[in-house]
Design an enzyme around this catalytic site. Structure first.
Site, PDB file in Angstrom:
ATOM      1  N   LYS A  66       0.811  -1.226   0.000  1.00 23.76           N
ATOM      2  CA  LYS A  66       0.000   0.000   0.000  1.00 23.76           C
ATOM      3  C   LYS A  66       0.849   1.283   0.000  1.00 23.76           C
ATOM      4  CE  LYS A  66      -3.878  -2.012   2.587  1.00 23.76           C
ATOM      5  NZ  LYS A  66      -4.774  -1.834   3.726  1.00 23.76           N
ATOM      6  N   ASN A  88      -4.911   1.631  -1.605  1.00 23.46           N
ATOM      7  CA  ASN A  88      -5.397   0.234  -1.575  1.00 23.46           C
ATOM      8  C   ASN A  88      -6.261  -0.112  -2.787  1.00 23.46           C
ATOM      9  OD1 ASN A  88      -7.869   1.425  -0.998  1.00 23.46           O
ATOM     10  ND2 ASN A  88      -8.428  -0.082   0.543  1.00 23.46           N
ATOM     11  N   ASP A 108      -9.858   2.488   2.836  1.00 28.14           N
ATOM     12  CA  ASP A 108      -9.896   1.868   4.175  1.00 28.14           C
ATOM     13  C   ASP A 108     -10.628   2.755   5.201  1.00 28.14           C
ATOM     14  OD1 ASP A 108      -8.655  -0.562   3.672  1.00 28.14           O
ATOM     15  OD2 ASP A 108      -6.638   0.208   4.052  1.00 28.14           O
ATOM     16  N   GLY A 135      -0.360   1.271   9.161  1.00 28.23           N
ATOM     17  CA  GLY A 135      -1.053   1.696   7.946  1.00 28.23           C
ATOM     18  C   GLY A 135      -2.555   1.875   8.131  1.00 28.23           C
ATOM     19  N   ALA A 136      -3.194   0.936   8.828  1.00 25.27           N
ATOM     20  CA  ALA A 136      -4.653   1.015   8.988  1.00 25.27           C
ATOM     21  C   ALA A 136      -5.021   2.210   9.880  1.00 25.27           C
ATOM     22  CB  ALA A 136      -5.177  -0.280   9.581  1.00 25.27           C
ATOM     23  N   ASN A 155      -0.078   4.388  20.831  1.00 27.27           N
ATOM     24  CA  ASN A 155       0.691   3.306  20.209  1.00 27.27           C
ATOM     25  C   ASN A 155       1.809   2.839  21.116  1.00 27.27           C
ATOM     26  OD1 ASN A 155       1.123   1.613  17.900  1.00 27.27           O
ATOM     27  ND2 ASN A 155       2.996   2.778  17.493  1.00 27.27           N
ATOM     28  N   GLU A 158       5.623   5.067  21.110  1.00 32.08           N
ATOM     29  CA  GLU A 158       4.957   6.362  21.269  1.00 32.08           C
ATOM     30  C   GLU A 158       5.332   7.349  20.166  1.00 32.08           C
ATOM     31  OE1 GLU A 158       5.732   8.238  25.026  1.00 32.08           O
ATOM     32  OE2 GLU A 158       4.080   9.669  24.756  1.00 32.08           O
TER      33      GLU A 158
HETATM   34  P1  NAP Z   1       0.975  -2.403  10.726  1.00 32.98           P
HETATM   35  O1  NAP Z   1       1.184  -1.237   9.825  1.00 32.98           O
HETATM   36  O2  NAP Z   1       1.982  -3.486  10.760  1.00 32.98           O
HETATM   37  O3  NAP Z   1       0.799  -1.820  12.225  1.00 32.98           O
HETATM   38  C1  NAP Z   1       0.717  -2.686  13.320  1.00 32.98           C
HETATM   39  C2  NAP Z   1       0.395  -1.897  14.584  1.00 32.98           C
HETATM   40  O4  NAP Z   1       0.174  -2.845  15.643  1.00 32.98           O
HETATM   41  C3  NAP Z   1       1.517  -0.965  15.042  1.00 32.98           C
HETATM   42  O5  NAP Z   1       0.955   0.201  15.563  1.00 32.98           O
HETATM   43  C4  NAP Z   1       2.193  -1.804  16.149  1.00 32.98           C
HETATM   44  O6  NAP Z   1       2.815  -1.018  17.130  1.00 32.98           O
HETATM   45  C5  NAP Z   1       0.985  -2.486  16.748  1.00 32.98           C
HETATM   46  N1  NAP Z   1       1.343  -3.697  17.484  1.00 32.98           N
HETATM   47  C6  NAP Z   1       1.816  -4.866  16.991  1.00 32.98           C
HETATM   48  N2  NAP Z   1       2.032  -5.751  17.990  1.00 32.98           N
HETATM   49  C7  NAP Z   1       1.693  -5.123  19.140  1.00 32.98           C
HETATM   50  C8  NAP Z   1       1.704  -5.511  20.502  1.00 32.98           C
HETATM   51  N3  NAP Z   1       2.112  -6.732  20.886  1.00 32.98           N
HETATM   52  N4  NAP Z   1       1.282  -4.621  21.426  1.00 32.98           N
HETATM   53  C9  NAP Z   1       0.864  -3.385  21.051  1.00 32.98           C
HETATM   54  N5  NAP Z   1       0.828  -2.957  19.772  1.00 32.98           N
HETATM   55  C10 NAP Z   1       1.255  -3.816  18.824  1.00 32.98           C
HETATM   56  O7  NAP Z   1      -0.405  -3.133  10.417  1.00 32.98           O
HETATM   57  P2  NAP Z   1      -1.732  -2.520   9.713  1.00 32.98           P
HETATM   58  O8  NAP Z   1      -1.645  -2.701   8.256  1.00 32.98           O
HETATM   59  O9  NAP Z   1      -1.987  -1.165  10.262  1.00 32.98           O
HETATM   60  O10 NAP Z   1      -2.833  -3.566  10.229  1.00 32.98           O
HETATM   61  C11 NAP Z   1      -3.185  -3.647  11.607  1.00 32.98           C
HETATM   62  C12 NAP Z   1      -4.281  -4.701  11.779  1.00 32.98           C
HETATM   63  O11 NAP Z   1      -5.443  -4.270  11.083  1.00 32.98           O
HETATM   64  C13 NAP Z   1      -3.939  -6.072  11.176  1.00 32.98           C
HETATM   65  O12 NAP Z   1      -4.431  -7.060  12.075  1.00 32.98           O
HETATM   66  C14 NAP Z   1      -4.712  -6.112   9.872  1.00 32.98           C
HETATM   67  O13 NAP Z   1      -5.080  -7.415   9.518  1.00 32.98           O
HETATM   68  C15 NAP Z   1      -5.947  -5.298  10.247  1.00 32.98           C
HETATM   69  N6  NAP Z   1      -6.582  -4.638   9.081  1.00 32.98           N
HETATM   70  C16 NAP Z   1      -7.918  -4.846   8.906  1.00 32.98           C
HETATM   71  C17 NAP Z   1      -8.566  -4.218   7.853  1.00 32.98           C
HETATM   72  C18 NAP Z   1     -10.034  -4.452   7.662  1.00 32.98           C
HETATM   73  O14 NAP Z   1     -10.533  -4.187   6.555  1.00 32.98           O
HETATM   74  N7  NAP Z   1     -10.749  -4.893   8.670  1.00 32.98           N
HETATM   75  C19 NAP Z   1      -7.862  -3.367   6.982  1.00 32.98           C
HETATM   76  C20 NAP Z   1      -6.483  -3.165   7.192  1.00 32.98           C
HETATM   77  C21 NAP Z   1      -5.865  -3.812   8.278  1.00 32.98           C
HETATM   78  P3  NAP Z   1       4.366  -0.534  16.977  1.00 32.98           P
HETATM   79  O15 NAP Z   1       4.320   0.690  16.085  1.00 32.98           O
HETATM   80  O16 NAP Z   1       4.800  -0.244  18.356  1.00 32.98           O
HETATM   81  O17 NAP Z   1       5.118  -1.675  16.332  1.00 32.98           O
END
Ligand code: NAP
Length: 284
Positions: A66, A88, A108, A135-136, A155, A158
């Site tokens: 993305k 996306n 999104d 990203g989300a 987050n 921070e």
């Molecule tokens: P991403 O860019 O990898 O971001 C992940 C986030 O999760 C970061 O803020 C990370 O914090 C945090 N995180 C990971 N492990 C953690 C933990 N143990 N404790 C606290 N925070 C933690 O992922 P993304 O693309 O934004 O996606 C996030 C989630 O949304 C995924 O599960 C994805 O499947 C879901 N999603 C759903 C949709 C939908 O249509 N429903 C769309 C997009 C995404 P740090 O910055 O500290 O690493």
């Protein structure tokens, strides 16, 4: 001739988008097919230009492509996708004498908004706490600040929350947004109208994890978990037990897809069928 659509990502085998879009095409008797394609970031440009050259109807991009899409000269992002820093949905369009253009959108945030509106959750003027700054969270944060919510991004790292809040404030100086770490999260939850989990916590296989203690949840809260695998995350179970509204991330998946469908075809998609297809696939 059949029009081809697709989703590019890596990994991509788990994607529910082919099921959802093919059900929609079939219900509307459109001669179209939607497939998943494994595309690595370094091959994205070739894949996009190839899809354009072969007359694809449209493409979705998912992890890890993305953000990469914005580095490509062949894609013109719309202003919102540019602000968010992620695309996306790609639309291939004839545009006057300029010939074909590849436009990039981000649906999104709109998907998240529609999922909440379905549950009669007010956005304008609400205190929305987004946990996560990936990203989300970016897409959702930009959307909800633009829609007049008061947004806090919390987050684990921070400085990422503060940077994201700064990016949003930079493009919407009148918006109400700040970033913080996770200490004090329980207090922030108690003061919020809407809590959104935009982290990977609670996602399969870590089923018994949640971003917040169940005791901080309250009946005046709407809880939206954008994780949809499993459909009923620990956070959503805790929310229901606390008498809060519980909104599944599966609805965001459906609505972001429905918006992409509109952009590609100009036709209103069969949203209820798309929801049913996704919920069945997730095992309800
Ligand atoms: P991403 O860019 O990898 O971001 C992940 C986030 O999760 C970061 O803020 C990370 O914090 C945090 N995180 C990971 N492990 C953690 C933990 N143990 N404790 C606290 N925070 C933690 O992922 P993304 O693309 O934004 O996606 C996030 C989630 O949304 C995924 O599960 C994805 O499947 C879901 N999603 C759903 C949709 C939908 O249509 N429903 C769309 C997009 C995404 P740090 O910055 O500290 O690493």
């Amino acid at each position: 001739m059949k029009k081809v659509f697709g989703v590019f990502g890596d990994p991509i085998g788990h994607s529910l988008s082919p099921l959802m879009h093919n059900a929609a095409f079939s219900a509307l008797a459109l001669d179209c097919a939607y497939h998943a394609f494994r595309v690595r970031p370094e091959k994205l440009e070739k894949a996009v230009l190839g899809a354009e050259a072969m007359g694809f109807g449209g493409v979705n991009l998912t992890v890890p492509l993305k953000e990469k899409a914005l580095e490509l000269d062949c894609i013109e992002p719309d202003p919102l996708a540019k602000k968010i820093g992620a695309v996306n949905t790609l639309v291939f369009r004839e545009e006057g004498e300029g010939g074909r253009k590849i436009r990039g959108y981000n649906t999104d945030g709109l998907g998240a908004k529609q999922a909440l509106l379905d549950f009669a959750v007010e956005i304008k003027g609400s205190k929305i706490l987004i946990v996560g700054a990936g990203g989300a969270a970016r897409a959702i944060g930009f959307r909800f600040v633009e829609d007049g919510a008061e947004v806090i991004i919390a987050n684990r790292t921070e400085k990422k929350a503060i940077a994201l809040a700064g990016d949003i404030a930079g493009t919407m100086p009148e918006g109400r947004i700040r970033g913080t770490g996770l200490s004090g999260l329980d207090t922030l939850v108690r003061e919020a109208d809407v809590l959104i989990n935009a982290t990977t916590l609670g996602m399969y296989p870590n089923l018994n994890t949640s971003i917040v203690d169940a005791g901080a949840l309250h009946p005046d809260l709407a809880v939206f978990d954008i994780v949809y695998n499993p459909l009923q995350t620990k956070l959503l179970k805790d929310a229901e037990a606390a008498g809060a509204k519980a909104v599944s991330g599966a609805m965001m998946l459906v609505y972001q897809g429905a918006e992409a469908f509109r952009l590609w075809t100009g036709i209103e998609p069969p949203v209820e069928l798309m929801k049913k297809t996704v919920l069945e696939a997730l095992g309800t």
